[in-house]
Design an enzyme around this catalytic site. Structure first.
Site, mmCIF file in Angstrom:
data_model
loop_
_atom_site.group_PDB
_atom_site.id
_atom_site.type_symbol
_atom_site.label_atom_id
_atom_site.label_comp_id
_atom_site.label_asym_id
_atom_site.label_seq_id
_atom_site.Cartn_x
_atom_site.Cartn_y
_atom_site.Cartn_z
ATOM 1 N N HIS A 58 0.799 -1.083 0.075
ATOM 2 C CA HIS A 58 -0.046 0.021 0.076
ATOM 3 C C HIS A 58 1.065 0.997 0.016
ATOM 4 O O HIS A 58 2.081 1.152 0.460
ATOM 5 C CB HIS A 58 -0.859 0.032 1.061
ATOM 6 C CG HIS A 58 -1.849 -0.999 1.335
ATOM 7 N ND1 HIS A 58 -3.172 -0.909 1.959
ATOM 8 C CD2 HIS A 58 -2.105 -2.174 0.394
ATOM 9 C CE1 HIS A 58 -3.796 -1.790 1.722
ATOM 10 N NE2 HIS A 58 -3.401 -2.479 0.699
ATOM 11 N N GLU A 60 0.917 3.806 1.930
ATOM 12 C CA GLU A 60 1.338 4.280 3.256
ATOM 13 C C GLU A 60 2.420 3.339 3.601
ATOM 14 O O GLU A 60 3.438 3.998 4.214
ATOM 15 C CB GLU A 60 0.285 3.858 4.051
ATOM 16 C CG GLU A 60 -1.110 4.990 3.911
ATOM 17 C CD GLU A 60 -2.108 4.270 3.212
ATOM 18 O OE1 GLU A 60 -3.296 4.467 3.655
ATOM 19 O OE2 GLU A 60 -1.862 3.423 2.415
ATOM 20 N N CYS A 88 -6.387 2.161 5.851
ATOM 21 C CA CYS A 88 -6.921 0.681 6.153
ATOM 22 C C CYS A 88 -6.103 0.297 7.784
ATOM 23 O O CYS A 88 -5.448 0.948 8.021
ATOM 24 C CB CYS A 88 -6.726 -0.373 5.187
ATOM 25 S SG CYS A 88 -4.970 -0.639 5.061
ATOM 26 N N CYS A 91 -2.398 -0.107 7.452
ATOM 27 C CA CYS A 91 -1.577 0.954 7.356
ATOM 28 C C CYS A 91 -1.699 1.821 8.586
ATOM 29 O O CYS A 91 -0.909 2.668 8.916
ATOM 30 C CB CYS A 91 -2.035 1.847 6.048
ATOM 31 S SG CYS A 91 -1.530 0.937 4.622
#
Length: 159
Positions: A58, A60, A88, A91
């Site tokens: 992801h 992040e 999410c 993260c």
């Protein structure tokens, strides 16, 4: 990495949006993230889940990894994460573990967000660290980019 000084959250979010568009161009969910320390970007990331075939790739996570390498420490106490969509749970957990000072996000994720959408991992009193939260920064732009991406996906699937 260029040494630009970003003066505010909106300027940092524009950089995150630039990265999100890069993700979209690679057929990835268009989410971009930057980590800033004293207004200088020390970590950048955009979703690369499909490219790397890695569910943890992801925006992040990639930005946190780059920032930790730049600082030479996993603790990012005086750093801010700026991301186009509410993080999410994975993260948000990484943000807490990295001890980020603040998490700034664009659009909310009422079905999967962990900064207040479904739950708020960033400020759970049971955890050893809490991040300040700023939400809604360039939210319309961030949301429009995601909606456009998924609309195009649906249109392609219907053909």
């Amino acid at each position: 990495m260029e040494d630009l000084l970003f003066r505010n959250d909106q300027a940092l979010m524009r950089e995150a949006l630039r990265l999100a568009r890069k993700a979209a161009a690679s057929d990835e969910v268009p989410i971009g993230a930057v980590i800033a320390k004293n207004g200088r970007v020390i970590g950048r990331g955009y979703n690369q889940v499909e490219l790397l075939r890695d569910p943890t790739a992801h925006a992040e996570i990639l930005a946190i990894t780059q920032a930790a390498a730049a600082v030479g420490d996993w603790r990012l106490n005086d750093c801010d994460l700026v991301v186009t969509k509410e993080p999410c749970p994975m993260c948000a957990g990484a943000a807490v573990h990295a001890r980020l000072r603040r998490v700034v996000f664009g659009c909310e994720d009422p079905r999967g967000g962990a900064a207040g959408g479904v739950l708020n991992l960033l400020q759970m009193p049971q955890l050893n660290h809490r991040c300040d939260i700023a939400s809604g920064v360039l939210a319309q732009e961030c949301s429009a980019l995601l909606q456009e991406f998924f609309r195009a996906k649906r249109d392609t699937a219907e053909k």
